[in-house]
Design a protein around this motif. Structure first.
Motif, PDB file in Angstrom:
ATOM      1  N   GLU A  35      -9.261  -0.801  -3.188  1.00 22.64           N
ATOM      2  CA  GLU A  35     -10.047  -0.003  -2.390  1.00 22.64           C
ATOM      3  C   GLU A  35      -9.345   1.073  -2.000  1.00 22.64           C
ATOM      4  OE1 GLU A  35     -11.931  -0.688   2.075  1.00 22.64           O
ATOM      5  OE2 GLU A  35     -10.954  -2.354   1.131  1.00 22.64           O
ATOM      6  N   MET A  36      -7.919   1.044  -1.850  1.00 19.39           N
ATOM      7  CA  MET A  36      -7.248   2.354  -1.341  1.00 19.39           C
ATOM      8  C   MET A  36      -7.330   3.336  -2.332  1.00 19.39           C
ATOM      9  SD  MET A  36      -3.068   2.370  -0.495  1.00 19.39           S
ATOM     10  CE  MET A  36      -2.780   2.379  -2.219  1.00 19.39           C
ATOM     11  N   GLN A  87      -6.239 -10.719  -2.312  1.00 14.34           N
ATOM     12  CA  GLN A  87      -6.398 -10.178  -1.488  1.00 14.34           C
ATOM     13  C   GLN A  87      -5.616  -8.769  -1.389  1.00 14.34           C
ATOM     14  OE1 GLN A  87      -5.855 -11.822   2.533  1.00 14.34           O
ATOM     15  NE2 GLN A  87      -6.327  -9.977   3.721  1.00 14.34           N
ATOM     16  N   LYS A 110       0.972  -1.152  -0.215  1.00 17.28           N
ATOM     17  CA  LYS A 110      -0.050   0.033   0.067  1.00 17.28           C
ATOM     18  C   LYS A 110       0.803   1.244   0.206  1.00 17.28           C
ATOM     19  CE  LYS A 110      -4.047  -1.970   2.216  1.00 17.28           C
ATOM     20  NZ  LYS A 110      -4.884  -1.713   3.447  1.00 17.28           N
ATOM     21  N   ASN A 125      -7.413  -6.630  -4.185  1.00 19.51           N
ATOM     22  CA  ASN A 125      -8.629  -6.012  -3.535  1.00 19.51           C
ATOM     23  C   ASN A 125      -8.237  -4.674  -2.621  1.00 19.51           C
ATOM     24  OD1 ASN A 125     -10.138  -7.669  -5.004  1.00 19.51           O
ATOM     25  ND2 ASN A 125     -10.094  -9.354  -3.435  1.00 19.51           N
ATOM     26  N   GLU A 126      -7.503  -5.239  -1.806  1.00 20.53           N
ATOM     27  CA  GLU A 126      -6.964  -3.839  -0.900  1.00 20.53           C
ATOM     28  C   GLU A 126      -6.356  -2.801  -1.550  1.00 20.53           C
ATOM     29  OE1 GLU A 126      -4.403  -5.614   1.982  1.00 20.53           O
ATOM     30  OE2 GLU A 126      -6.065  -6.776   3.081  1.00 20.53           O
TER      31      GLU A 126
END
Length: 573
Positions: free
Chosen positions: A546-547, A539, A508, A542-543
């Motif tokens: 979303e971020m 996973q 991230k 997807n994170e």
């Protein structure tokens, strides 16, 4: 290479498919014994026959019947066999042996000659003999003529063959042989085979001569195998160039593939060889280390191909020259440059160049899609790649740059790869200054110079970054994120970036900083990122999605997994 597979009749294949469907739809497999016989045969095809006996012979009646079936053919790989083991293999299973791969020590090689080799080995199709004494090998070859289905023979020894002529005569006498590979450690004398003139000839179609020989010796060997279709030679050299007219007296009407790993004959001689043998050649691979510049004469190759190789479908040429050798200076660059002409482009044959510590290697090879071929349209006139496997220190950089300039006097370079070595950012800058046509850049590993902060503001850096046309960058081993940001600033026209992080990274944090950086610096061309880290799963994807949406880092984008990479693509705004 000639391979041996267990043969199945049409009914066998039909039954196999039926059994597969029955296993899938009609029953639940709760035990390994419920698998079909054909399925076991497929599994056993990957196993050593001795391992099959060890695992299944005393298991139960079902498996005992299975391995005793005459339909099961066995492959045995044996290292230094004992007398009892070899007796068991030949006496109990002699009608079921499909292939032998036998490695002997000098102590155990005597054992092999004491057992019967006869026509009862009626399914033996492939034989690999490793580390046999020459005397034992000759004795064994005399017995192999009785084998009715011996199609493939591979011989590899660490012995010096002084009786090579006798060995080849025995090999040519094998009545069913299709594939032969001979790999002695050394050849101790000349091959004194005469040119074959009689009607009786060998059935061999594939030959690998994995030892050096002279051109007359090669022609003598080939004269005994008129059915030959594929041939590979490790090293062929001129012995008596003045006698070439009497040497080349063979016709190879069936040969469709020739490969010479180390061709040390003059190009004039090679041309004459191709003209005389009259073969319908489809594949030709040549590596020349003879320091014969004529091999790089594109026009002579063009004439040879058009007039004498009309069936040629695949061609590759590799020419190796020493850096600093006078022959490099004497190269006729215009003749080499012709390898980029329309004749070669139409055939999708690409000029490639590699610079190592001591050599410049030129190659002509069929086009192969690479990491930077991301579009469906490929301009074959701009496929020339320079690969560097050695990066000098600052003290020797000037001499190295001269080698690059030698290459540039021949052809423009559109793709650059630093292979297997770490390049320092300052050295990268110097090299890029002389390669203005680059479209892609691949770096195995990058090290940022200690003076990087003052260097980034330097006028030379700005000039290189503004004038290079690199659109695709691949950093294969990323240790620090700053290496990625250095390349972003260096390649302002970058559209595509591919990076592999070799250490754990905060996904991230990297994506957030990366996207903010290209926005702040107005990186107006970049629109595709391939990212690989130690852990890449759905996973994480997807994170990240979303971020990016939550923090509005991009407006229109797609993110998905492609093999082991996270692929982020966005529209330019």
């Amino acid at each position: 290479m000639y391979s041996v597979k267990r043969k199945q009749s049409f009914d066998d294949r039909s039954n196999k498919e039926t059994n597969k469907l029955q296993c899938k739809f009609d029953q639940k497999i709760t035990s390994i014994e419920n698998l079909s016989i054909e399925m076991f045969y497929e599994i056993f095809d990957y196993l050593n026959g001795y391992e099959i006996y060890q695992a299944f012979s005393n298991l139960n009646h079902h498996f005992q019947q299975l391995i005793n079936s005459s339909s099961l053919l066995l492959k045995f790989k044996i290292n230094s066999p004992s007398a009892e083991l070899y007796k068991q293999l030949t006496l109990i299973n002699k009608h079921k042996i499909l292939s032998f791969n036998i490695r002997l020590t000098y102590k155990s090689s005597e054992l092999f000659t004491s057992y019967l080799i006869d026509s009862s080995l009626d399914h033996l199709e492939s034989l690999v003999l490793i580390e046999f004494k020459t005397t034992i090998l000759i004795s064994l070859l005399m017995k192999l003529t009785c084998l009715p289905r011996l199609f493939s023979l591979t011989i590899r020894t660490f012995d010096t063959w002084y009786e090579l002529s006798e060995i080849y005569c025995l090999i040519f006498a094998l009545p069913k042989l299709i594939y032969i590979k001979c790999s002695p450690s050394e050849v101790g004398g000349a091959i004194s085979l005469p040119i074959a003139t009689n009607q009786k000839s060998s059935t061999i179609e594939y030959i690998v001569i994995d030892h050096f020989c002279t051109l007359p010796e090669l022609c003598a060997i080939l004269s005994h195998i008129p059915q030959l279709r594929y041939c590979h030679f490790r090293e062929v050299y001129d012995a008596d160039p003045m006698n070439i007219d009497t040497t080349i007296q063979i016709k190879l009407f069936n040969v469709i593939c020739i490969s010479m790993k180390d061709c040390e004959i003059k190009f004039d001689t090679f041309e004459q060889l191709i003209r005389e043998i009259e073969c319908p050649l489809q594949v030709l691979h040549i590596t020349n280390t003879y320091d014969e510049n004529n091999y790089l004469d594109a026009n002579r190759w063009k004439i040879l191909i058009l007039n004498y190789l009309p069936h040629l479908k695949e061609f590759s040429l590799t020419y190796n020259t020493d850096i600093g050798n006078k022959s490099v200076i004497q190269l006729d660059f215009e003749r080499v440059k012709s390898f980029t002409s329309l004749f070669w482009i139409e055939r999708k044959l690409i000029l490639g160049i590699k610079i190592s510590r001591y050599h410049i290697i030129y190659s002509i090879h069929p086009f192969k899609k690479r990491w930077y071929n991301i579009n469906s349209f490929i301009d074959f006139s701009k496929c020339t790649q320079l690969t560097m496997t050695y990066i000098p220190d600052d003290e020797h950089m000037e001499f190295f740059m001269n080698s690059i300039c030698t290459v540039l006097s021949i052809v423009k370079i559109y793709h650059l790869e630093f292979s297997k070595r770490t390049i320092i950012s300052s050295s990268l800058m110097k090299i890029l200054t002389v390669l203005p046509e680059l479209d892609s850049l691949k770096i195995t590993s990058l090290s940022i110079s200690q003076t990087r902060y003052s260097f980034i503001d330097d006028q030379n850096f700005r000039l290189v970054s503004y004038h290079n046309n690199i659109t695709k960058v691949y950093l294969e081993n990323v240790k620090k994120s700053e290496e990625v940001y250095f390349l972003l600033k260096l390649c302002l026209r970058m559209k595509y970036l591919k990076v592999n992080f070799i250490y754990n990274v905060d996904y991230k944090l990297f994506f957030r900083n990366f996207l903010r950086t290209i926005t702040i610096n107005r990186h107006q061309y970049l629109q595709s990122l391939y990212f690989q880290g130690p852990k890449t799963d759905f996973q994480i994807i997807n994170e990240l999605k979303e971020m990016i949406n939550r923090e509005k880092l991009l407006r229109q984008f797609t993110i998905n997994r492609v093999l082991n990479y996270i692929h982020l693509e966005w529209n330019l705004i």
